[in-house]
Design an enzyme around this catalytic site. Structure first.
Site, PDB file in Angstrom:
ATOM      1  N   ASN A  97       0.906  -1.286   0.013  1.00  0.00           N
ATOM      2  CA  ASN A  97       0.208  -0.167  -0.028  1.00  0.00           C
ATOM      3  C   ASN A  97       0.976   1.121   0.030  1.00  0.00           C
ATOM      4  O   ASN A  97       0.927   2.111   0.748  1.00  0.00           O
ATOM      5  CB  ASN A  97      -0.819  -0.068   1.166  1.00  0.00           C
ATOM      6  CG  ASN A  97      -0.349   0.002   2.467  1.00  0.00           C
ATOM      7  OD1 ASN A  97       0.711  -0.365   2.742  1.00  0.00           O
ATOM      8  ND2 ASN A  97      -1.001   0.534   3.512  1.00  0.00           N
ATOM      9  N   ASP A 154      -3.737  -5.549   1.856  1.00  0.00           N
ATOM     10  CA  ASP A 154      -3.556  -5.160   3.281  1.00  0.00           C
ATOM     11  C   ASP A 154      -4.038  -3.609   3.522  1.00  0.00           C
ATOM     12  O   ASP A 154      -3.334  -2.755   2.503  1.00  0.00           O
ATOM     13  CB  ASP A 154      -2.215  -5.431   3.987  1.00  0.00           C
ATOM     14  CG  ASP A 154      -2.217  -5.072   5.319  1.00  0.00           C
ATOM     15  OD1 ASP A 154      -2.951  -5.635   6.037  1.00  0.00           O
ATOM     16  OD2 ASP A 154      -1.239  -4.246   5.695  1.00  0.00           O
ATOM     17  N   HIS A 181      -6.290  -9.469   4.509  1.00  0.00           N
ATOM     18  CA  HIS A 181      -6.474  -8.503   5.729  1.00  0.00           C
ATOM     19  C   HIS A 181      -7.881  -8.623   5.760  1.00  0.00           C
ATOM     20  O   HIS A 181      -8.853  -8.324   4.864  1.00  0.00           O
ATOM     21  CB  HIS A 181      -6.467  -7.164   5.109  1.00  0.00           C
ATOM     22  CG  HIS A 181      -6.700  -5.963   5.832  1.00  0.00           C
ATOM     23  ND1 HIS A 181      -5.876  -5.443   6.632  1.00  0.00           N
ATOM     24  CD2 HIS A 181      -8.115  -5.744   6.193  1.00  0.00           C
ATOM     25  CE1 HIS A 181      -6.625  -4.252   7.331  1.00  0.00           C
ATOM     26  NE2 HIS A 181      -7.983  -4.525   7.206  1.00  0.00           N
ATOM     27  N   HIS A 234      -2.562 -10.423  10.736  1.00  0.00           N
ATOM     28  CA  HIS A 234      -3.163  -9.833  11.955  1.00  0.00           C
ATOM     29  C   HIS A 234      -4.179 -10.060  12.518  1.00  0.00           C
ATOM     30  O   HIS A 234      -5.296  -9.249  12.634  1.00  0.00           O
ATOM     31  CB  HIS A 234      -2.953  -8.136  11.846  1.00  0.00           C
ATOM     32  CG  HIS A 234      -3.666  -7.678  10.695  1.00  0.00           C
ATOM     33  ND1 HIS A 234      -4.761  -7.912  10.074  1.00  0.00           N
ATOM     34  CD2 HIS A 234      -2.917  -6.500   9.745  1.00  0.00           C
ATOM     35  CE1 HIS A 234      -5.065  -7.120   9.267  1.00  0.00           C
ATOM     36  NE2 HIS A 234      -4.049  -6.194   8.823  1.00  0.00           N
ATOM     37  N   ASP A 307       3.216  -5.592  11.469  1.00  0.00           N
ATOM     38  CA  ASP A 307       2.161  -4.588  10.823  1.00  0.00           C
ATOM     39  C   ASP A 307       3.054  -3.396  11.331  1.00  0.00           C
ATOM     40  O   ASP A 307       2.107  -2.342  11.797  1.00  0.00           O
ATOM     41  CB  ASP A 307       0.791  -4.866  11.293  1.00  0.00           C
ATOM     42  CG  ASP A 307      -0.009  -3.976  10.580  1.00  0.00           C
ATOM     43  OD1 ASP A 307       0.369  -3.740   9.680  1.00  0.00           O
ATOM     44  OD2 ASP A 307      -1.232  -4.020  10.784  1.00  0.00           O
ATOM     45  N   HIS A 311       3.830   6.483  10.871  1.00  0.00           N
ATOM     46  CA  HIS A 311       2.962   7.490  10.281  1.00  0.00           C
ATOM     47  C   HIS A 311       3.289   8.919  10.941  1.00  0.00           C
ATOM     48  O   HIS A 311       4.064   8.801  12.106  1.00  0.00           O
ATOM     49  CB  HIS A 311       1.425   7.564  10.739  1.00  0.00           C
ATOM     50  CG  HIS A 311       0.379   6.454   9.992  1.00  0.00           C
ATOM     51  ND1 HIS A 311       0.144   6.595   8.822  1.00  0.00           N
ATOM     52  CD2 HIS A 311       0.019   5.266  10.652  1.00  0.00           C
ATOM     53  CE1 HIS A 311      -0.493   5.512   8.457  1.00  0.00           C
ATOM     54  NE2 HIS A 311      -0.840   4.674   9.626  1.00  0.00           N
TER      55      HIS A 311
END
Ligand code: DOR
Length: 443
Positions: A97, A154, A181, A234, A307, A311
């Site tokens: 992503n 994901d 996901h 996850h 994971d 950010h």
């Protein structure tokens, strides 16, 4: 030394990119003074002190967001791979992503180019659908030709069941894996934390456990139908763990992972509205955490994956519902998992699980994920002469405190800031080259 064949006290000699000998140690396993090596070390050899430590195959992360190309303010392959090496990883699977999305040979080639000279091996995962939009399959074959083994959208689940069936069929023919996901979007809605009493109390929209469980059940059925290899990313709910347990017992070709944060934290962390704890799938109840831990102990869940989701501050310092989901984890994962599963001094991590050992944690973080990712030839050991020298050296007794500003990641969004942890990677060796020496990155 610990690997999938057991544990022993030994000295490891590396020449070039490979292990050339593993001999019974001339030492007793107690910490030696810096620079003093085993008496049998060849003249001129660099000696890495592993006294008091566990020498293990490098860790393998099935699930890291390295953000490049496109979000370099959050992370780059350089900074993310440095964080990985400091965490003991010699290989990571980079999630697709990115911007542009890793959904074509061109972007895969670009990621592989950026990964040259990184502190760990970076294996790009490809998107299942074009642009991760969930409408048309991405050109998987051209990505497989470049070595891609894992496909995932994901960040979002593939909502169209027929498209998911086709993805599983194509991946199966190509010898690849679909990494799922599991969130059914209409049930997840705009929820930004676990749905339950606490979400009502806090006035935040909930994301129910059933949004995960519906997709887990759907895709277990599709994996059974197609015979394809399915990996569930996850997992976060007790219902999902129970479903995977039943599916494995029935012979379904499925593996699953859990993250350190879903093993160590509950939704209670959200009571302060601190967006650092916002993540998808969300932190769940104590009963879910217990079920995940049980799933790791009994083999229902095969791997711990980070994971790692960096950010920048501007994506987190906003109203809770507007904040980006995700937390970083590459540098803290091993200590958090040791604390949660084996039991250590880390406050709030509990007493560990009966029968859990560092050996079993290494299985979950090194050789089992290496097998899932198809990397066993190069990563995850066993540590024998002729094997590639991808190693990490772990000091299980080393106490340290998580200081976000001291982490190598470009981003600071760790949920473990200020936490005292036990267990740290002292050295990491990638293809024979020490990329971390005495807790310092060398690249
Ligand atoms: O919390 C998350 N953050 N979950 C995901 O699935 C994606 C990730 C991200 O890319 O930030």
């Amino acid at each position: 030394m610990v690997d999938s064949t057991g544990s022993r006290v030994a000295d490891v000699l590396v020449r070039g990119e490979v292990i050339v000998s593993v001999e019974p140690s001339t030492r007793t396993g107690t910490r030696a003074g810096t620079g003093t090596g085993p008496s049998g070390a060849p003249a001129g050899a660099m000696v890495l002190d592993a006294g008091g430590c566990v020498v293990a195959p490098g860790l393998v992360d099935l699930h890291a967001h390295l953000r490049e190309p496109g979000a370099e303010e959050a992370e780059t392959i350089e900074s993310g791979s440095r964080a990985a090496a400091l965490g003991g990883y010699t290989a990571v699977v980079a999630m697709p992503n990115t911007e542009p999305c890793t959904d074509s040979a061109a972007v895969v080639r670009h990621v592989l180019h950026l990964a040259k000279g990184a502190c760990c091996d970076v294996h790009p995962a490809g998107a299942i659908t074009v642009g991760r939009q969930g409408r048309a399959l991405a050109p998987m074959a051209e990505m497989v030709a470049l070595g891609v083994r894992i496909f995932t959208d994901d960040g979002a689940g593939v909502q169209d069941a027929a498209l998911m069936r086709r993805a599983l069929e194509y991946a199966s023919d190509l010898g690849a894996i679909i990494a799922d996901h599991c969130e059914e979007a209409s049930l997840a809605g705009l929820g930004c934390m676990n749905e339950g009493d606490l979400s009502s109390l806090l006035g935040l929209p909930g994301r129910p456990a059933v949004s995960e469980e519906v997709m887990v059940l759907r895709d277990l059925a599709l994996a059974r139908l197609t015979g394809a290899r399915l990996h569930l990313l996850h997992l976060s709910t007790a219902g999902a763990v129970a479903a995977v347990r039943l599916a494995k017992a029935a012979g379904t070709n499925v593996t699953a992972e859990a993250t350190p944060h879903h093993l160590a934290l509950t939704e209670d962390a959200l009571a302060t509205y601190d967006t650092v704890f916002k993540v998808n799938p969300p932190l769940r109840s104590a009963a879910d955490v217990a079920a995940l831990r049980q799933g790791l102990c009994d083999g229902t869940i095969d791997a711990v994956a980070t994971d790692h989701a960096p950010h920048p501050p501007e994506a987190k310092q906003v109203a809770f519902c507007d904040a980006a989901p995700g937390m970083i984890g590459l540098e803290t994962s091993l200590a958090v998992v040791l604390g949660a599963l084996v039991g250590a001094d880390g406050p709030g991590l509990g007493d560990g699980e009966p029968g859990m050992t560092i050996e079993r944690v290494l299985a979950l973080m090194s050789w089992q994920p290496a097998r899932i990712a198809g990397l066993s030839g190069a990563h995850g050991g066993p540590l024998v002469p002729g094997a590639p020298a991808n190693l990490c050296v772990i000091d299980p007794a080393r106490s340290w405190t998580v200081v976000p500003a001291a982490l190598a990641s470009h981003s600071r969004n760790t949920p473990f800031a200020g936490l005292a942890l036990r267990g740290k990677v002292r050295h990491t060796v990638l293809a024979g080259e020490p990329v971390v020496i005495a807790e310092e990155a060398q690249r």
